[in-house]
Design an enzyme around this catalytic site. Structure first.
Site, PDB file in Angstrom:
ATOM      1  N   ASP A 234      49.356  18.351  44.828  1.00 36.01           N
ATOM      2  CA  ASP A 234      48.041  18.242  44.203  1.00 36.01           C
ATOM      3  C   ASP A 234      48.116  17.218  43.086  1.00 36.01           C
ATOM      4  O   ASP A 234      49.152  17.059  42.433  1.00 36.01           O
ATOM      5  CB  ASP A 234      47.531  19.590  43.687  1.00 36.01           C
ATOM      6  CG  ASP A 234      48.419  20.222  42.620  1.00 36.01           C
ATOM      7  OD1 ASP A 234      48.179  19.966  41.424  1.00 36.01           O
ATOM      8  OD2 ASP A 234      49.343  20.980  42.979  1.00 36.01           O
TER       9      ASP A 234
ATOM     10  N   GLU B 276      42.857  29.046  34.870  1.00 35.83           N
ATOM     11  CA  GLU B 276      44.156  29.303  34.257  1.00 35.83           C
ATOM     12  C   GLU B 276      44.006  29.386  32.746  1.00 35.83           C
ATOM     13  O   GLU B 276      42.897  29.474  32.222  1.00 35.83           O
ATOM     14  CB  GLU B 276      45.136  28.200  34.653  1.00 35.83           C
ATOM     15  CG  GLU B 276      44.672  26.797  34.279  1.00 35.83           C
ATOM     16  CD  GLU B 276      45.656  25.711  34.729  1.00 35.83           C
ATOM     17  OE1 GLU B 276      46.588  25.429  33.938  1.00 35.83           O
ATOM     18  OE2 GLU B 276      45.500  25.170  35.848  1.00 35.83           O
TER      19      GLU B 276
END
Length: 303
Positions: free
Chosen positions: A102, A193
């Site tokens: 990613d 997150e």
């Protein structure tokens, strides 16, 4: 929503680079060999959090210290949870894993042909953050990975304290976070997150956080026909959602854990779909494994 400004290729045609693959085990071994001793990127340090009670601007780019080009999937994880320097190859004894990566704006223009030659078979690309930021390298990264034969998808970096889940989902879908049933587009993904700007849970209660994630997920589903993949870390999930277990039946899990094993998963998921196991390695950006063979990755893309 169309995947990009290019017209889709006819069904059954071979995408450029689609045959340039290395064996999965060899690619994962190469990635794993670089995990031990990896240090935190120099750009990962966060500024001092805002003082308690500081009002957040409804337009995040006006916030002091706003740094969306330094926020990406996992940018806060190592600082909170560390790395154990282990190799993920033990996981390959139990199941086939497919290697991928990613990326975000920090990687700039990615050499996708080299990534594909080294074994990468999928990529998630950061598209947006909040309700104002778009990745300036998104076009090269998203379209370039497709042209090199990778299955790719887009992700959104969540700022739950700034605006509603539906507002951020609409911004995301309108700026790259769509989905097409072409066999080359992964479900849109939500990166949720630790807060890089202050308190880990963005000032939301556990029930409010669950509501925010649900709002985002439902909006993406209504707009694209796919429930988003949820990227998160187990400890963050337990702390900030109260270990809520209601998303496992609909949303694929992309777990962050820099270790030799995936460890305990958040409540509600019996297995991970993706595992981000290192923040540096063979491929540009972060190193990921899809929990299955390439035909299952294609099936996920097809929905």
């Amino acid at each position: 929503m169309p995947r990009s400004s290019r017209s889709a290729r006819p069904t059954g045609t071979t995408r450029p680079g689609a045959r340039r693959r290395l064996p999965v085990l060899a690619a994962c071994a190469a990635a794993a060999a670089l995990v031990t001793g990896v240090g935190a990127p120099a750009y990962a340090a966060d500024p001092a959090p805002l003082a308690p009670g500081t009002a957040l601007s409804p337009t995040p780019e006006n916030r002091p210290g706003f740094h969306p080009d330094r926020d990406f999937a996992g940018s806060t994880v190592a600082a909170h949870e560390g790395r154990d320097g282990g190799s993920p190859l033990a996981a390959l004894d139990a199941a086939v894993q497919t290697p991928g990566m990613d990326v975000a704006s920090y990687q700039g223009n990615v050499d996708w042909s080299t990534a594909a030659a080294n074994g990468a078979q999928f990529a998630y690309v950061k598209a947006t953050e909040g309700t104002s930021y778009t990745n300036p390298s998104f076009g090269q990264q998203y379209n370039g990975s497709y042209d090199a034969g990778l299955i790719r998808g887009a992700y959104h970096f969540a700022l739950p304290g700034d605006s509603s889940g539906s507002a951020q989902a609409n911004w995301f879908v309108d700026h790259g976070g769509g989905w097409s049933a072409d066999g080359a587009t992964l479900p849109p993904a939500l990166d949720i997150e630790y807060n890089p700007y202050g308190a880990s849970c963005y000032g939301l209660s556990r029930s409010a956080m669950v509501g925010w994630i649900g709002d985002f997920s439902t909006t993406v589903h209504n707009r694209t026909g796919r429930y988003p993949t949820i990227y998160t870390a187990t400890n963050w999930w337990a702390s900030c959602t109260g270990n809520y277990g209601g998303f496992g039946a609909t949303n694929p899990l992309w777990i962050a854990r820099y270790s030799s094993t995936v460890g305990t998963l958040p409540n509600g998921w019996g297995y991970q779909t993706f595992w981000q196991y290192a923040d540096s390695g063979t491929f540009p950006g972060d190193q990921d494994l899809f929990n299955g063979a390439t035909d299952r990755l294609s099936a996920l893309a097809l929905g």
